[in-house]
Design a protein around this motif. Structure first.
Motif, short mmCIF file in Angstrom:
data_model
loop_
_atom_site.label_atom_id
_atom_site.label_comp_id
_atom_site.label_asym_id
_atom_site.label_seq_id
_atom_site.Cartn_x
_atom_site.Cartn_y
_atom_site.Cartn_z
N GLU A 37 0.61 8.79 -8.41
CA GLU A 37 0.21 8.76 -7.00
C GLU A 37 -0.51 7.45 -6.67
O GLU A 37 -0.91 7.22 -5.55
CB GLU A 37 -0.76 9.93 -6.73
CG GLU A 37 -0.08 11.29 -6.81
CD GLU A 37 0.86 11.53 -5.63
OE1 GLU A 37 0.37 11.64 -4.51
OE2 GLU A 37 2.10 11.56 -5.85
N THR A 38 -0.66 6.58 -7.69
CA THR A 38 -1.43 5.35 -7.50
C THR A 38 -0.66 4.35 -6.64
O THR A 38 0.49 4.03 -6.94
CB THR A 38 -1.72 4.68 -8.86
OG1 THR A 38 -2.06 5.71 -9.78
CG2 THR A 38 -2.84 3.69 -8.74
N SER A 39 -1.33 3.87 -5.61
CA SER A 39 -0.69 2.85 -4.77
C SER A 39 -0.60 1.53 -5.53
O SER A 39 -1.50 1.18 -6.30
CB SER A 39 -1.50 2.65 -3.50
OG SER A 39 -1.15 1.42 -2.92
N THR B 5 4.06 3.43 -4.42
CA THR B 5 3.26 3.94 -5.53
C THR B 5 3.90 3.53 -6.84
O THR B 5 5.10 3.26 -6.90
CB THR B 5 3.17 5.47 -5.50
OG1 THR B 5 4.50 5.99 -5.39
CG2 THR B 5 2.33 5.95 -4.34
N SER C 84 -3.51 -0.76 -5.17
CA SER C 84 -4.82 -0.57 -5.80
C SER C 84 -4.74 -0.81 -7.30
O SER C 84 -5.59 -0.38 -8.05
CB SER C 84 -5.37 0.82 -5.50
OG SER C 84 -4.42 1.79 -5.85
N TYR D 208 0.82 -1.21 0.00
CA TYR D 208 0.00 0.00 0.00
C TYR D 208 0.85 1.26 0.00
O TYR D 208 0.59 2.18 -0.76
CB TYR D 208 -0.98 0.00 1.17
CG TYR D 208 -2.02 1.05 1.00
CD1 TYR D 208 -3.16 0.79 0.25
CD2 TYR D 208 -1.86 2.33 1.53
CE1 TYR D 208 -4.12 1.75 0.04
CE2 TYR D 208 -2.81 3.32 1.33
CZ TYR D 208 -3.94 3.03 0.58
OH TYR D 208 -4.87 4.00 0.37
N PRO D 209 1.89 1.31 0.83
CA PRO D 209 2.70 2.54 0.86
C PRO D 209 3.49 2.80 -0.42
O PRO D 209 3.97 3.91 -0.63
CB PRO D 209 3.67 2.30 2.03
CG PRO D 209 3.08 1.18 2.81
CD PRO D 209 2.35 0.35 1.83
#
Ligand SMILES: Nc1ncnc2c1ncn2[C@@H]1O[C@H](COP(=O)(O)OP(=O)(O)O)[C@@H](O)[C@H]1O
Ligand SMILES: [Mg+2]
Lengths: 577, 381
Positions: free
Chosen positions: A435-437, A430, A440, A427-428
């Protein structure tokens, strides 16, 4: 690495030896690459979970968080519920499985093969899909509940709370016990039994003194596996809306309180401990069992007794009853997917194709996502599994035990824990330049699915490679084929079927994966069908669409299982346990 | 030793030299101290019981296994580290190692594909090889559709089709039934003489080794115990192991007494106060022994002559009792028990007619001095 001969002058080892040396440079590079991949996607997430739960910010190890777990009444209740549910599932599963196993192992009757074939289905069908329809069958106004009420005047709601989870899982997981025990019973050397008889053991005594000791290990292994599966399965509690169990609690802590909440990780650690204890115990029992299977060399396992007439009818009826109960939810899902109105009646009172229109036309992305993730996970997993199996069996590198242990690790990891670990690590991070993790992106599902099912694919590859005798490669080398050519022309064609079967297995299990999925989904557009089933099933209007997606899942699994068995040509057992 | 057979084209046969080869597996020394040279065109056999290191040796020569120490030279060039695919060899594996997913044609043609032989030449050479081993018409079968003997022939065709300079055969006949084994043995020797390829053969069957080989190397526990022609080995075994392994023999412990003329006199150990029997051996053949030496006397069963138990006692005459009689037509094999309890195996080609050959009958055994073989006694454990 040469071994000198004591007392004799030994010529120095010739330099530049690739092939046949103790350490093969090519193998070493491959091994390091695999280890690096596994370190990032298996070891790191697990270490992150353990670290979050057991390590202080200053780096010291602490059990304080773990102690707090045992002071929280909700967690204690969840732990108790999970253990209680697991125990009940095993108990009910045993009652369902043992008579069936004995019948199938010892007697031959019409439909016997069908029974064994059908009993493998629940193993691959996702339990939560059946759970969608369970309420419709066993619930307060379910078909069977109504039937029982009309016939006997009693009203029992089996689907009430934890009881519902237990019923659903027991019906679903009992084949694990059935198949292991049946296989063990078929393997028991009849001559051992006959020896027992000549020594005066009959009936119950024979069963107790001779057969039980031989079959008990298989039963214990199957029962432990069932327990692990039951604790691991969070789909069923979610669909049935039971939240006070370990899996759901871990998920809820992480997703509602936040990724930095220690309690979520502590629950994960407790789940891992339960899982490792069971898998470890099961492995230990199976390893100890070897003595019982040693005599199978020239086995004189007599033919099963043929049942005819009433005996055959009785046996088949029992099997149909038990398997029917187990497959009924999935049948009900099919009916449900076509139903418009189904309330307070045995069967729907109005039918529709609208649910299929919904999932194929209005919201096709769930199916598209599922296929994309699962196929990618399968391809990736197959390559990694085949390479790992090759190294483990043929590799000339040290440290094979480490590679094996790491690659098999996910077998003892609950799906929620893998999901939570992935979130914690990725998660942390990118995507470079955005800016996309990382957590995700769709790729995270692919990697998590691959990791979760890697042990199964690895086993399939092992089995396939095991059948390719080393001299086949030697013969190719002597005939003039360098190593990579020999692999391409001889080894690869021979293992392709088995390895592909492993890939299909990754594909089908990923297509219906729930525990990891629910933890990783951050946006509904990325959701695969398993999560969509959950979302749809939460609203009364969406239940039909959930069922339709469930049917898609069943079709994927059925076709995949058939393919895997065709490709591997080996017993199903290798692919399901 | 260097058989120069008529060649049917192809490259010249290879000379193979092994220098001080060593190979261990964990604690077992599979091969140690192996030094020998195999001449061009030879049919050379490694013979020994199971586990003596034959396969290990062959795999090192093939390049499938690296020696811990020592060197392998082909025509004087070191090839110890050359990988198998650059050694230009053909090999038949004990389990044949046919590729189950390829037809007979594809199995045999495999090496030619690797050598980038053009299609029509490949076709012709595969056909030739299959004809040579008597497998025409089976090109499109899979290995699983062949009998054991046919599989063996495919493996052989696959090994020779590339016209290797060296042919390695690892117990190629051991998986066949007895009749087929005898037939294939004959075909193998014809084929090898026809092709003239240097051939290294591995077997635990002494009969096969004696019949096929130009020379035999007997291995025991990873060591070379004797190297020689079949006749050398049979007639002059280096020790009890070789004598026993090749043909079998009777062994009697004794002590050298001294020399009379060309005879070396050996007194057999007596048991239970029975008079000591004496044997004369050829002194010129056993120059290494002197009076007082302990020896093991080795007498082949067929070197013993069955004679009536009368007439004067003398050297090279052993008295005993007939214990077992197996009349096999052309030969009669029997056992004779000596007074001290030792049992000798006797094989007689033309059984004497002037004496009763029933079990329990007293008989005498005669042996010619040339047939009395003296060996160092095996080191007592
Ligand atoms: N790959 C191996 N690993 C361990 N020991 C081996 C291996 N190959 C051979 N050996 C051992 O080396 C010895 C010689 O084996 P081998 O050459 O196969 O014998 P043979 O072919 O004469 O029967 C045996 O004791 C065997 O157990
Ligand atoms: Mg061998």
């Amino acid at each position: 690495m040469r071994i000198g001969i004591p007392g004799q002058a030994v010529a120095p080892a010739p330099p530049g030896v690739g092939w046949r040396a103790v350490i093969d440079p090519g193998h070493a590079v491959l091994g390091l690459l695999l280890l690096a991949i596994l370190a990032v996607f298996v070891v790191w997430p697990i270490a992150a979970v353990l670290g979050a739960a057991l390590v202080e910010p200053d780096g010291g190890v602490t059990l304080a968080h773990l102690a707090r777990f045992f002071e929280n009444p909700l967690y204690i209740e969840s732990l108790a519920n999970s253990l209680r549910a697991g125990a009940w599932v095993v108990a009910i599963g045993t009652v369902l499985a043992l008579p069936l196993a004995f019948l199938v192992a010892r007697y031959d009757f019409r439909g016997r093969t069908l029974v064994t074939t059908l009993s493998t289905l629940p193993l691959v069908l996702p339990p939560f899909v059946g759970a969608i329809a369970l309420t419709q069958v066993f619930g307060r106004a379910g078909t069977l509940t109504l039937l029982v009420q009309d016939l006997f005047g009693i009203h029992v709601n089996l689907m009430d709370g934890l009881r519902g989870v237990i019923v659903a899982q027991a019906l679903h997981f009992f084949p694990f016990i059935f198949l292991t025990v049946a296989a063990a019973l078929m393997n028991v050397d009849r001559s051992l039994e006959e020896m027992g008889q000549t020594m005066g053991a009959h009936g119950w005594r024979l069963l107790r003194r001779v057969i039980f000791p031989l079959v008990l290990p298989a039963y214990a292994a199957g029962a432990l596996l069932t327990f692990v599966k039951a604790v691991d399965d969070i789909g069923t509690p979610f669909i049935l809306n039971v939240k006070n169990m370990l899996g759901p609690q871990a998920y809820l802590r992480i997703t509602t309180v936040g990724r930095d909440d220690v309690d979520g990780y502590v629950i994960c650690v407790v789940m891992v401990a339960i899982s490792i204890a069971c898998v470890g115990a099961s492995n230990w029992i199976v390893a100890r069992r070897e003595y019982a299977t040693l005599q199978t060399g020239a086995r004189a396992s007599g033919l099963p007794t043929r049942l005819v007439g009433w005996g055959a009818i009785g046996a088949l009826s029992l099997c149909v009853l038990v398997l029917g109960a187990s497959l009924l939810p999935h049948l009900a899902v099919i009916v449900m997917s076509f139903s418009r109105v189904w309330s307070l009646t045995y069967l729907p009172s109005a039918y529709t194709l609208g649910h299929y229109a919904e999932i194929f036309l209005r919201a096709p992305r769930f199916i598209v996502n599922t296929l994309t993730y699962s196929i990618a996970a399968a391809l990736l997993g197959v390559v990694i599994a085949a390479a790992t199996a090759y190294l483990l069996q043929r590799g000339r590198v040290p440290g094979k035990a480490v590679l094996d242990a790491v690659a098999m690790m996910p077998i003892a990891l609950p799906g929620v824990v893998i999901g939570v670990g992935f979130l914690r690590v990725f998660y942390p991070m990118t995507l470079p330049g955005t800016e996309t993790s990382l957590a995700s992106t769709g790729a995270i599902f692919v990697l998590a699915y691959m990791v979760r099912r890697l042990p199964y694919a690895l086993r399939a590859s092992h089995a396939a490679l095991h059948q390719v005798h080393g001299t086949l490669e030697d013969a190719a080398a002597v005939a003039g084929a360098p190593r990579t050519r020999a692999f391409r022309r001889v080894v690869l064609p021979l293992i392709l079927g088995g390895v592909t079967a492993g890939g299909v297995l990754i594909f089908i299990t990923s297509a219906v994966e729930f525990s990891t999925t629910i933890t990783l989904v951050s946006r509904i557009e990325q959701s695969p069908l398993s999560y969509a089933i959950y979302i749809y099933s939460q609203s009364p209007l969406g239940r039909g669409a959930a069922a339709a997606l469930g049917v898609v899942a069943i079709v994927i699994v059925a076709v995949g299982t058939y393919l895997a068995n065709r490709l591997s040509g080996r017993s199903r057992m290798a692919f399901t346990l | 030793m260097n058989v120069t057979a008529a060649r049917t084209g192809g490259p010249s046969p290879l000379e193979v030299e092994l220098r001080d080869l060593h190979r261990r597996f964990g604690d077992t020394a599979a091969v140690r101290d192996l030094t020998l040279t195999i001449g061009p065109g030879e049919f050379f056999t490694f013979l020994g019981p199971s586990g003596c290191g034959k396969t290990t040796t062959l795999r090192m020569i093939a390049g499938l296994l690296l020696p811990d120490a020592g060197e392998i030279l082909f025509d004087g060039r070191p090839v110890t580290t050359t990988p198998p695919w650059r050694r230009d060899i053909g090999m038949v594996f004990q389990n044949y190692a046919l590729w189950p997913h390829m037809t007979v044609f594809e199995n045999v043609g495999f090496g030619l594909v690797e050598r980038r032989v053009p299609r029509d030449e490949l076709r012709r050479r595969v056909d030739d090889a299959l004809r040579l081993v008597g497998l025409e018409g089976l090109e499109h079968r899979l290995p699983s559709q062949l009998s054991g003997g046919q599989q063996q022939r495919v493996a052989l065709a696959r090994a020779i089709v590339v016209r290797p300079r060296l042919l390695l055969l690892d117990e190629p006949l051991s998986n066949l039934d007895a009749r087929l084994r005898v037939q294939m043995r004959a075909e193998l020797v014809t084929l090898q003489r026809h092709l003239g390829i240097t051939t290294i053969y591995v077997t635990h069957d002494q009969e096969e080794a004696l019949m096929l080989s130009t020379r035999i190397a007997v291995l025991h526990q990873g060591r070379l115990v004797q190297l020689g022609t079949p006749r050398d080995l049979y007639e002059h075994p280096a020790d009890v192991f070789v004598a026993d392994f090749l043909g079998g023999a009777n062994f009697l412990p004794g002590t050298v007494r001294g020399r009379t003329g060309d005879a070396l006199v050996v007194a057999l150990d007596a048991g239970n106060g029975v008079a000591t029997a004496e044997l004369h051996a050829s002194a010129s053949r056993h120059t290494e022994f002197e009076a007082g030496d302990r020896v093991t006397v080795c007498v082949r069963p067929e070197a013993l002559e069955l004679v009536p138990d009368r007439g004067p006692a003398g050297p090279n005459l052993l008295r005993g009792r007939l214990r077992l009689v197996n009349y096999l037509g052309a030969v009669m094999s029997s056992e004779v028990e000596l007074p001290e309890g030792r049992v000798l195996r006797v094989q007689v080609v033309r059984p004497p007619t002037d004496m009763p050959l029933v079990e329990g009958a007293p008989v005498a055994l005669r042996v010619a001095p040339e047939a009395v073989l003296l060996l160092r006694p095996p080191a007592s454990p």
